[in-house]
Write a protein that holds these residues in place. Structure first.
Motif, short mmCIF file in Angstrom:
data_model
loop_
_atom_site.label_atom_id
_atom_site.label_comp_id
_atom_site.label_asym_id
_atom_site.label_seq_id
_atom_site.Cartn_x
_atom_site.Cartn_y
_atom_site.Cartn_z
N PRO B 123 0.80 -1.23 0.00
CA PRO B 123 0.00 0.00 0.00
C PRO B 123 0.83 1.27 0.00
O PRO B 123 0.55 2.20 -0.73
CB PRO B 123 -0.81 -0.12 1.29
N TRP B 124 1.87 1.33 0.83
CA TRP B 124 2.59 2.60 0.95
C TRP B 124 3.31 2.94 -0.35
O TRP B 124 3.51 4.09 -0.68
CB TRP B 124 3.57 2.54 2.11
N ALA B 127 0.82 4.09 -3.20
CA ALA B 127 0.28 5.43 -3.08
C ALA B 127 1.26 6.44 -3.69
O ALA B 127 2.43 6.15 -3.84
CB ALA B 127 0.06 5.75 -1.62
N PRO B 128 0.76 7.64 -4.02
CA PRO B 128 1.66 8.67 -4.54
C PRO B 128 2.71 9.06 -3.51
O PRO B 128 2.56 8.77 -2.32
CB PRO B 128 0.71 9.84 -4.82
N GLY B 130 3.29 11.77 -2.20
CA GLY B 130 2.71 12.63 -1.16
C GLY B 130 2.19 11.82 0.01
O GLY B 130 2.25 12.26 1.15
N ALA B 131 1.69 10.63 -0.27
CA ALA B 131 1.16 9.79 0.80
C ALA B 131 2.27 9.36 1.74
O ALA B 131 2.13 9.42 2.96
CB ALA B 131 0.47 8.57 0.20
N GLY B 134 3.25 12.19 3.80
CA GLY B 134 2.25 12.44 4.83
C GLY B 134 2.39 11.48 5.99
O GLY B 134 2.28 11.86 7.15
N VAL B 135 2.67 10.23 5.67
CA VAL B 135 2.84 9.23 6.73
C VAL B 135 4.06 9.58 7.57
O VAL B 135 4.02 9.53 8.82
CB VAL B 135 2.99 7.82 6.11
N VAL B 137 5.34 12.53 8.02
CA VAL B 137 5.00 13.72 8.82
C VAL B 137 4.14 13.32 10.02
O VAL B 137 4.35 13.80 11.14
CB VAL B 137 4.28 14.77 7.94
N ALA B 138 3.18 12.42 9.77
CA ALA B 138 2.31 11.96 10.87
C ALA B 138 3.12 11.27 11.95
O ALA B 138 2.93 11.51 13.14
CB ALA B 138 1.24 11.01 10.32
N GLY B 141 5.09 13.86 13.77
CA GLY B 141 4.19 14.65 14.62
C GLY B 141 3.79 13.88 15.86
O GLY B 141 3.79 14.42 16.98
N ALA B 142 3.48 12.60 15.68
CA ALA B 142 3.08 11.77 16.83
C ALA B 142 4.24 11.64 17.80
O ALA B 142 4.06 11.75 19.03
CB ALA B 142 2.62 10.40 16.34
N ALA B 144 6.76 13.72 18.19
CA ALA B 144 6.97 15.01 18.86
C ALA B 144 5.90 15.26 19.92
O ALA B 144 6.20 15.75 21.02
CB ALA B 144 6.95 16.13 17.82
N ALA B 145 4.66 14.90 19.60
CA ALA B 145 3.57 15.11 20.57
C ALA B 145 3.81 14.28 21.83
O ALA B 145 3.62 14.77 22.96
CB ALA B 145 2.24 14.71 19.92
#
Lengths: 615, 246
Positions: B123-124, B127-128, B130-131, B134-135, B137-138, B141-142, B144-145
Motif C-alpha cells: 500500500p505505501w 500510493a503517490p 505525497g502519501a 504524509g505518513v 510527517v504523521a 508529529g506523533a 513530537a507530541a
C-alpha cells in the motif's frame, strides 16, 4: 454489494485526484496530535477550555479521515491507509493522556502481573486485584520479551506492543469487512463505524490483555475469511495454519475474547453448513479445522489453567443479566444512562451526542438489515456478522443498570464488528448531493457519542486529582507512597485502603489488597466507618490485615467511580456526600495502630500491635 | 524477485535463530513470549496489510521474513545488552540495523520483477509520493507530541513537593531510625522532633532535592509507651509518625 469503481473520472476531478489525501491527512494528524499534547497539559493545569478543545481535535482527527474514506474516487489502498492512520492517531491520543506511566485501572492491574513475571520468571502467579490476569499471560509475555530484548522499560514496551496490536486490528478489520462485503468502500466506512464503538478510543487502547487479544481475534477471523478465497490447496493450508496460531494466541491472552471468537467460529460453521450448496463450501472447508483447533485450545486452557476465571466472569455477566431482568420486571431500579456516579458530569451536549450515537447505530442497523433484503450476502461470514449486529439492541439494555454497564461496554467491541458491516453497507449506499458530508456528519456524531458512552468524563483528559477516579487518582503522593512500600514493606503484605491507593500499592508497591467480606463484615467499613470499633478490629485480626493505607483527600469529595473500596460496599453508587473527616482521623486515635509512613496526603499504618494484642 | 527470497530468508533465519537461542537460554517464559512477539503480532499485521486476496502465499512468506527480521533486531538488542553496551549505543545500533533491513526489504520488493512484484500489493508504495511524505510527517508529529506530553507531565509531577517521613527500623532496642526524603526540586530544611514520655529530641536537617537520609535517635522509654515523630518544613503542615514501643 458492489465494488467501488476507480474508473476514469471527469476532468474536473483530476486535480483533486492528484492531491494525496493520505499525505494531507498525515500532516493534519501531526498538527492535531501536537495540539492535543498542549491541550492535555492545559487540562493538567486546570484550564476548563481544554475539554472543548479536546472534542474539537478529536472530531477533526476523525472527520479528516472520514472524508477521505467516504470518497467514491479513492484509489485502491487509500481507505486502508487512512483507517490505519486514524486508528494509530487515536491510539497516540490515548498515550498523550498518560505519557509518563500507566494510570488506567486495567493497566495497573496488568502491571502487577508484569512485575511478578519479571521478578520470578514463573507464569500464572497470583494477582491480588484480578485473579484472571496472570492466567492469560499473552500480553505480559510479549511486552516483557520486548522490554528484555530491547532494554525498553515495561511501560514503553507495553505501549509499543499495544500500538502494534492497534495496527493489526485496523488492517484486519478492513480486510474482514472487505471480504464480507466485496467492497473496499463499505469496508472503509464500516471501519469508521467500528472506530465509533464506545471501547475503541480508550478502553481498547489500554496496555492490558483484552486490548492485546481483540486484534489477534479479528485477525484470525480475517485470515479465515481470506483462506476461503485461496486459489490453491497450499495457500489455503498456509492460511489455515496461520489462523490456528492466531487462535492459540487469543486463547492464552484473554478469556472473554477467546469465548467470543469460539462462538463466532461456531456460528460461521453452522451458516456454512446450511449454505454449503450455495457457494459456501470453501468457507466450510477452512472454518471447520480452525473451529476444531479453537475447541481444543479453549477447552484445554479452561481445564488446565483458566477454570477459576468462571468465578471472576460469572458474577459480572450474571449480575448484569439479573439486574437487567429485575429492571424489566420492575423488581429493581435502573441508572440514568451516560451519567457518572460521582465527579465531573457529562455536559448536555455530550449527553445528547451519546443518545444520538445510539440512535444512529440503531437506525443504521435497521437500514442495513432492510437493504440486505435485496442484496444477497456473498459469504457465510457476512451472515454471521449480520447476526452479531442484531445483538446490539440487547447490549444496550444492559446499560440501563449499574451492574450492566461494564458488560455492555465490553460487548461493544465485538457487536460493532457486525454493526460495521451492516451500517457500513447502509451508509455506502447513500447517494445524491451532499451525501458524503451527511455520512461524515453522522459518523462523527456516532464517534463523539461513542467516547461519551464508553469513557467517564473525568478520565478523558488528565487534570486536578479526584477521589477514586482511576487515572485522575494516580498522583505524585500516591506514587511516592507505593514506591516507598515496595522498598520498605515485605512483598505480598496484606493491606486495606481505598480503591485507588490499593491499586497503586498492588501495581507499584507489590502489596496484596484485601476486599470483600470477612466473617460477614464488609472490609470496606474499615475505611468508611467514622469510628474504629470492634468490627474493624475483627477484620484486622481475622483477615490478617497487616497495613492500612489512608488517603486524607477521601474526605474532600465523593468517589468518582461510585465507591471508595469495592463495588459491593454497603453504600456503593449511593454516596451523596464525601466521607466525614472522622473516617480519616479514626486511625490516628488508635493506640494499637502505628503510623509508620506519612507524606502529607497518604499515611500508612501498621497493625502489628493490634494483631499482637489478639494473640 | 522470487529468486531473491531464499537468500534473504536464509540470512534472516540465521539471525533470528541466534536471537531465539539467546532468548530461549533465559528460561521458558522468555522463549514463549519471544515466539508470540516475533511471529504472531507483526506477521499477522503484515499478512493483512499486503492484501492476501491477491497473493496469499507470497504475503505469508513476506510476513515470516519481516517477523524474522524483527527477531533479528531483538537479537541485536539482546546481544548489545549482554555485551554491556549502554542504551544510547544500543539504540544507535538498532536504528542502523533497522534502516539497513528496511532498505533491503524495499529494494527487494520494489525493484524486482516477476510474479511477486506483479501480485503483492504494497500500500505505501502504491500510493503517490505525497502519501509517503504524509505518513512520515504523521509519524514525526506523533513522536513530537508524545515527547512534549511526556516532558510536560514529568515536569508537573516534579513540581509537586512530596516530602516523606517514615520509621526505618531498630525500634525495639532503644534506637529509633527515622527516614526523611525531600521530594522537591529545591533544597529542603527540616525540623525533626522525636517525643517520648516527657522527653524531646530535636534535629535540623538540610536535604538536597530528591535526597533522603536516615536519622538515628536514642531513647530510654518503657514498653508500651508511644513515640511521636514530627517533621516540619517552613510553614507547611507537619508530617507525623507514631510508634508504640513493643
Amino acid at each position: 454489494m458492489t465494488a467501488s469503481s476507480t474508473a476514469a473520472r471527469p476532468a474536473a476531478t483530476s486535480v483533486a485526484r492528484r492531491v494525496s489525501w493520505v499525505g494531507c491527512y498525515g500532516a493534519l494528524l501531526a498538527v492535531a496530535l501536537l495540539a492535543l499534547a498542549g491541550i492535555d497539559d492545559a487540562a493538567r493545569a486546570g484550564h476548563a477550555w481544554a475539554h472543548t478543545a479536546f472534542w474539537a481535535v478529536m472530531l477533526v482527527l476523525f472527520a479528516g479521515a472520514a472524508f477521505g474514506v467516504c470518497r467514491r474516487a479513492a484509489p485502491a489502498g487509500e481507505r486502508l491507509q487512512l483507517l490505519v492512520l486514524l486508528g494509530l492517531g487515536l491510539y497516540v491520543a490515548k498515550v498523550l493522556h498518560s505519557p509518563a506511566g500507566f494510570t488506567f485501572h486495567d493497566e495497573l492491574v496488568t502491571q502487577r502481573s508484569v512485575v511478578d513475571l519479571r521478578r520470578t520468571g514463573v507464569l500464572f502467579s497470583h494477582n491480588p486485584v484480578v485473579r484472571a490476569y496472570p492466567l492469560y499471560p499473552g500480553f505480559e509475555l510479549a511486552s516483557l520479551a520486548l522490554a528484555r530484548a530491547s532494554g525498553l522499560s515495561p511501560f514503553a514496551a507495553g505501549l509499543v506492543v499495544i500500538g502494534l496490536a492497534r495496527l493489526m486490528l485496523t488492517v484486519a478489520l478492513f480486510r474482514l469487512l472487505e471480504h464480507a462485503s466485496g467492497s473496499e468502500r463499505i469496508a472503509g466506512i464500516g471501519g469508521l463505524l467500528y472506530v465509533a464503538n464506545p471501547s475503541f478510543v480508550f478502553f481498547d487502547a489500554q496496555a492490558a490483555y483484552e486490548s492485546f487479544a481483540l486484534p489477534l481475534a479479528v485477525t484470525a477471523l480475517a485470515v479465515v475469511a481470506l483462506a476461503a478465497d485461496a486459489r490453491s490447496r497450499g495457500q489455503r493450508r498456509a492460511l489455515v495454519g496461520l489462523a490456528v496460531v492466531l487462535v492459540a494466541a487469543v486463547v492464552v491472552s484473554h478469556h472473554a475474547t477467546s469465548y467470543a471468537l469460539f462462538v463466532l467460529l461456531v456460528a460461521w460453521t453452522v451458516v456454512s453448513v446450511v449454505r454449503r450448496r450455495h457457494g459456501c463450501e470453501a468457507e466450510l472447508a477452512v472454518v471447520l479445522p480452525v473451529l476444531g483447533a479453537a475447541l481444543l485450545f479453549v477447552a484445554g486452557w479452561l481445564a488446565v489453567v483458566g477454570g477459576s476465571t468462571q468465578g471472576y466472569l460469572g458474577p459480572i455477566v450474571g449480575g448484569a443479566v439479573r439486574k437487567t431482568v429485575a429492571l424489566v420486571t420492575g423488581a429493581g431500579g435502573g441508572k440514568a444512562p451516560f451519567r457518572s456516579p460521582g465527579g465531573p458530569a457529562n455536559s448536555v451536549v455530550e449527553q445528547l451526542s451519546a443518545y444520538a450515537s445510539v440512535a444512529i447505530a440503531l437506525a443504521l442497523l435497521i437500514a442495513g438489515v432492510w437493504r440486505l433484503r435485496r442484496v444477497k450476502a456473498p459469504h457465510a461470514v457476512a451472515t454471521v456478522l449480520l447476526a452479531l449486529a442484531l445483538v446490539y439492541p440487547a447490549s444496550l439494555a444492559l446499560r440501563l443498570t449499574q451492574a450492566g454497564v461494564e458488560t455492555s461496554t465490553r460487548a461493544s467491541e465485538f457487536v460493532f464488528l457486525g454493526l460495521a458491516l451492516v451500517g457500513g453497507g447502509a451508509l455506502a449506499a447513500a447517494r445524491g448531493r451532499g451525501a458524503r458530508a451527511g455520512v461524515v456528519l453522522l459518523l462523527s456524531i456516532a464517534f463523539a457519542g461513542g467516547i461519551v458512552v464508553g469513557w467517564a468524563p473525568a478520565s478523558r483528559l488528565p487534570g486536578r486529582p479526584l477521589v477514586d477516579a482511576d487515572p485522575r487518582s494516580v498522583e505524585p503522593y500516591d506514587e511516592a507512597a507505593a514506591v516507598w512500600a515496595a522498598r520498605h514493606l515485605p512483598a505480598g503484605s496484606r493491606l486495606v485502603g481505598d480503591r485507588a491507593s490499593m491499586l497503586l500499592m498492588a501495581a507499584a508497591g507489590d502489596l496484596d489488597p484485601v476486599v470483600g467480606r470477612v466473617s460477614g463484615l464488609h472490609v470496606a467499613d474499615l475505611v468508611t466507618s467514622t469510628a474504629f470499633g470492634a468490627a474493624d478490629r475483627k477484620i484486622v485480626r481475622r483477615d490478617v490485615v497487616q497495613f492500612i493505607v489512608v488517603d486524607r483527600r477521601l474526605s474532600g469529595d465523593r468517589p468518582v467511580v461510585g465507591y471508595y473500596v469495592d463495588r459491593d460496599e454497603p453504600r456503593a453508587f449511593a454516596y451523596r456526600a464525601p466521607l466525614p473527616p472522622a473516617a480519616i482521623a479514626k486511625f490516628a486515635a488508635q493506640p494499637e495502630l502505628a503510623r509508620i509512613y506519612d507524606n502529607g496526603e497518604i499515611s500508612i499504618y501498621s497493625t502489628a500491635g493490634m494483631r499482637a494484642g489478639a494473640r | 524477485m522470487i529468486r531473491r527470497w531464499p537468500a534473504l530468508g536464509v540470512a534472516l533465519l540465521a539471525a533470528a535463530s541466534a536471537a531465539c537461542i539467546w532468548a530461549g537460554a533465559s528460561g521458558p517464559p522468555r522463549a514463549v513470549s519471544g515466539l508470540l512477539l516475533v511471529c504472531v503480532l507483526p506477521g499477522a499485521a503484515i499478512v493483512g496489510a499486503l492484501g492476501l486476496r491477491r497473493a496469499p502465499l507470497e504475503a505469508v512468506v513476506l510476513a515470516g521474513a519481516v517477523s524474522l527480521a524483527l527477531a533479528a533486531l531483538a537479537g541485536v538488542a539482546a546481544a548489545a545488552a549482554h555485551a554491556g553496551l549502554d542504551a544510547r549505543t544500543t539504540a544507535a545500533l538498532l536504528a542502523g540495523v533497522t534502516v539497513a533491513a528496511s532498505a533491503l526489504w524495499l529494494a527487494g520488493v520494489g525493484t524486482g520483477s516477476g510474479p511477486v512484484q506483479a501480485e503483492v500489493r504494497v500500500p505505501w508504495r502504491a500510493a503517490p509520493g505525497g502519501a509517503l511524505l504524509g505518513v512520515l510527517v504523521a509519524v514525526a508529529g506523533a513522536g513530537a507530541a508524545i515527547a512534549v506530553a511526556h516532558r510536560d507531565a514529568v515536569a508537573r509531577d516534579r513540581a509537586t513537593p512530596v516530602s516523606e517521613l517514615w520509621i526505618a527500623g531498630a525500634r525495639s532496642h532503644a534506637l529509633l531510625e527515622v527516614g526523611v526524603r525531600n521530594g522537591t526540586r529545591h533544597r529542603g530544611t527540616y525540623n525533626l522532633t522525636v517525643q517520648w514520655e516527657r522527653c524531646l529530641a530535636r534535629r535540623t536537617l538540610v536535604l538536597a532535592a530528591g535526597k533522603q537520609r536516615v536519622v538515628r535517635f536514642r531513647y530510654a522509654a518503657r514498653a508500651g509507651q508511644t513515640v511521636v515523630v514530627e517533621l516540619r518544613r517552613g510553614s507547611a503542615g507537619p508530617l507525623q509518625l507514631r510508634e508504640v514501643l513493643p
